[in-house]
Each structure stands twice: as structure tokens, then as C-alpha cells.
Design an enzyme around this catalytic site. Structure first.
Site: not given
Length: 472
Positions: A409-411
Site C-alpha cells: 500500500y505504498h504507491p
């Protein structure tokens, strides 16, 4: 009319709205999602119950060749506080090299340090977990026996620091936005779906947005429009406004081929186990991911390229599976060489992260999974791990990585400093338009990106206020 129109009341957007309004500017903050009223927002361990609700954009990627043709679910926050309202609350700055390697004036680790410190000593509340699970201490002891040093400067192992206050979530909305809502110069609109930035004679004059009842409205910006809609929303809004790759847009106002390119994300391989000889449930104040370790895959690595994330829960289906006892040791690729892209189709995003397109990424992950298996052989840690429940828990093989990997969940990176915005975050070719969120990161930090998002917001406000003093 407002001095500033900010698109997105997420992690960075709340910082922008609070600090600009505190400086006396009139600000309109537009958020597509609803207010953050659901009780699950406050309970740290309950964040997976927000996935798939109106609080979540609930994106899905394109099928990934590197992951056996699987398409991944990508939750992103869609409420006040953005993803800081639906995340695991972990606060890590990253390694100093993360920012120095950007080689961008004003964005070195030394130059950003005051922004980190201002956030950490001010609005952001950081706490140790109130009631850590007993397995978490065993994990840290196993890491120490494996040769890892205590966490310092983005390397080593340690318990997580979390954005909580008295055991409850403390999102960016709690930290920055709520204390600012009484200011007469700040207008907050939820349910405001911004469709495009309006450009007039080469300048961003405001935005058009849909209200909850479907009406089309216009918010005018006297000084600037600041886009803080995240690594997916920000490039999408630019492209909808005619700013992007001419080959992919019907109407081009400003040709910027790199909008949407450079997408980077942390890929996670979860080793999930059912209950072992010892089994105990977590407390509600747990964030589900209680300890971590940043480590190097080889002696030749210049900085950590792997993370171990310890979860004293069986984290299946993004935490949405029925709760139970067990554990998860996640292996995270910190510095992917594989980059992806976000494009537009029918006005909506197509997300192609390009996971494992670079063969080196697979090699690093495999080395991490093998080391994780060795760590789990530690007698104290092994007592918590029962039946293996995911492919990588059963085997440290290439197919296990490809079939089990998920997003952490780190774009970042889709409106990068350099090809899309300048070092002051101004969009090339458009006056009065800035992007201020983790989409501007030229490379992904070796960290959970919540802290980076806050610091981008802090730094953006400094830049905006400097310019407003120069040109009142």
C-alpha cells in the site's frame, strides 16, 4: 473564490489546509469521500474492516505478468485523512540515502529533517504500542540473535512507532485538519468529486467538481490549485485536465509525457501461519504490524533493500479474513527496480505497477524469504507459527513469491519531481498549479510512506509561503 484550492483531504492535503489557513490564507479543501465518522477509523486493529467500503477507493491493478497473471486489490483511503485513516499507522522516516539520492535541491535528508521534526514534535502524535503482543518481543530477540542491530537511521530492528493518541488512531485529519476547522478562512467540502483543473491562458484558475447530488460546481483559486490526491488520484486529475502524454489523451492542453509514469510500490510476500504451540489474540489498540526490521539482502547492498514486518495475526486477504490466532512475517522489497504506469481509460485509472519486471527484484525477494524462514527457526519464534497458510510460508521458491506477493500500500512517483513538477512542486507548463503528495517522490523511500506524505505537505507549505511573501 479562495486563495488556494486543495484537491484531496488526505495525508498531505490536511497538512496543506491547516498550515496555509494558519498563515491567514483562504483555503477550500475538497474531498471526494465522506467524513471520517465510522468507529473503525478510531480502533487501530479495525482498519481492514474499512476496506471495500465508501472509505476506500478499492482499486484493482491490471493483471501482472510477474505475479502469475494476478490482478491485485489496492485499497486507498477515501475520507478525511486519506490513507492515514485506513492504514496500519506505522511512522518511519526512511534511510538518509532515500532523500539524498533524489539529488534535488531543497529535498536532501538534511534539508527535510526540520520538516520531520516539526511534524513529530507538533501535530503528529507518535506512541509505542500500548499492549504489544508477547510474540513481538520474541521476534525482536530472534532478530538480535540473527545479528541485527537496534533500529537507527532507517536500519536495524525495533518495535513500530505508530500515529496513535492514547491507543486510538491519530490520522492526518486528527493531527492537522480538526484543529483548523474553526478558522473562518478554511472551507471543507466532502463528497466533492473533482473532475478537472480549469486552465485559462496557461494558468490554473480553479477546479470543477461534482457534488453528492450530481451538480457541477466551480471553485476558483486566486493564487493556486494544489493537487494532493495521491499517487493514483493526482496523475488522473492532471490527465483529465489535458495535462499528460499526448499519445494517451484526446484533448491535450499541456504535453507532459511522464504524467502517470514512474509508478513504484513496495511489494510484500507474506509468510502466514495458523496458531502454533503458543497462541494469543491481539488487543484492539494493536495496529496488526507490531515490529519491523530493515536489512540488506547482501553485503554489497549500499543500504537496506528488504524489510521484515512482524504481525501477530494471520494477515490473509488484506486482513479481511475471519480473525483468528497465528502470525505473519512479511518480506518487503524496499527498492524495486520495476516501475509501472497509470493511464486513463474512460476518465478512470488503469493501474499497471509492473511488479517483478526487473529480474533483480525477484532475486532480492527470494533472498529475503529464505532469510525469513531461517529466522522463523528460532525456537522462541517458532512456537508462535503453526500450519503454513500461504505459498511462501510453505516454500522459499520463485513460484511461491509470484503467487503470494501483495501490495504493501505504498504507491509513489507518478508526478515526479523533474519530469512532471519542478523542485518547488510546480507543474511544468502551467502557472498556479502544484502537486503535493507522494506522487512527487523521484524514488520510493525505504520506509512506510505515511511520514513522507506528511513531510511533502510540510515542505510544500514552506515553498508556497516563501513565494507568497516574495509576490504578495
Amino acid at each position: 473564490m479562495h486563495d488556494y484550492v486543495i484537491v484531496g483531504a488526505g495525508t498531505a492535503g490536511c497538512v496543506l489546509a491547516a498550515r496555509l489557513s494558519a498563515a491567514g490564507a483562504s483555503v477550500a479543501l475538497l474531498e471526494c469521500g465522506p467524513p471520517d465518522r465510522r468507529p473503525e477509523v478510531r480502533v487501530p486493529a479495525a482498519f481492514p474492516r474499512l476496506f471495500g467500503t465508501e472509505y476506500d477507493w478499492a482499486y484493482t491493478t491490471e493483471s501482472q505478468d510477474g505475479l502469475g497473471g494476478r490482478a491485485l486489490y489496492w485499497p486507498r483511503g477515501r475520507t478525511l485523512g486519506g490513507s492515514s485513516a485506513v492504514n496500519a499507522q506505522i511512522w518511519t522516516r526512511g534511510h538518509p540515502a532515500d532523500y539524498d539520492d533524489w539529488d534535488v535541491p531543497g529535498w536532501s535528508h538534511k534539508e527535510l529533517l526540520p520538516c520531520f521534526e516539526r511534524a513529530e514534535k507538533g501535530a503528529v502524535r507518535l506512541e509505542a504500542l500500548r499492549s504489544p503482543h508477547p510474540s513481538t518481543a520474541d521476534f525482536l530477540r530472534a532478530c538480535a540473535r540473527d545479528g541485527m542491530l537496534p533500529l537507527a537511521e532507517g536500519e536495524g530492528c525495533g518495535p513500530v512507532r505508530v500515529t496513535q493518541h492514547r491507543g486510538r488512531r491519530w490520522s492526518s485529519a486528527d493531527a492537522y485538519l480538526r484543529p483548523a476547522l474553526g478558522r473562518p478562512g478554511l472551507t471543507l467540502l466532502t463528497g466533492a468529486d473533482v473532475r478537472r483543473v480549469v486552465l485559462r491562458e496557461g494558468r490554473a484558475s480553479g477546479v470543477e467538481y461534482l457534488t453528492a447530488d450530481g451538480g457541477l460546481r466551480y471553485a476558483e483559486a486566486r493564487r493556486e490549485v494544489v493537487v494532493a490526491a495521491g499517487a493514483v488520484g493526482s496523475p488522473v486529475l492532471l490527465m483529465r485536465s489535458g495535462i499528460g502524454d499526448p499519445d494517451g489523451l484526446e484533448d491535450v492542453a499541456v504535453p507532459l509525457p511522464e504524467v502517470g509514469r514512474g509508478l513504484l510500490d513496495h511489494l510484500m510476500v507474506p509468510l502466514v501461519f495458523g496458531p502454533g504451540e503458543r497462541a494469543e489474540r491481539i488487543r484492539p489498540s494493536s495496529n496488526n504490524a507490531e515490529a519491523l526490521a530493515f536489512l540488506r539482502s547482501s553485503a554489497g547492498a549500499e543500504a537496506p533493500d528488504l524489510e521484515f514486518l512482524w504481525m501477530p495475526v494471520p494477515f490473509l486477504d488484506h486482513g479481511r479474513a475471519a480473525p483468528g490466532t497465528g502470525c505473519t512475517l512479511a518480506v518487503v522489497l524496499l527498492r524495486p527496480g520495476s516501475a509501472g504506469r497509470i493511464t486513463l481509460e474512460g476518465g478512470e485509472p488503469r493501474i499497471d505497477p509492473g511488479y517483478l519486471a526487473d529480474p533483480a527484484d525477484l532475486r532480492v525477494l527470494l533472498s529475503g524469504v529464505r532469510r525469513a524462514h531461517r529466522l522463523l527457526d528460532d525456537p522462541d519464534l517458532a512456537a508462535w507459527a503453526g500450519e503454513p497458510l500461504t505459498p511462501a510460508a510453505r516454500s522459499a521458491s520463485e513460484s511461491a513469491v509470484r503467487l503470494g506477493a501483495e501490495t504493501l500500500y505504498h504507491p509513489v512517483g507518478t508526478c515526479r519531481i523533474g519530469p512532471v513538477v519542478d523542485e518547488r512542486l510546480r507543474v511544468h507548463g502551467v502557472r498556479g498549479l502544484r502537486v503535493a503528495d507522494v506522487s512527487v517522490c523521484p524514488a520510493i523511500p525505504r520506509a512506510h510512506t505515511q511520514a513522507a506524505a506528511v513531510v511533502v505537505g510540510e515542505r510544500a507549505v514552506d515553498l508556497i509561503l516563501e513565494e507568497s511573501l516574495e509576490d504578495p
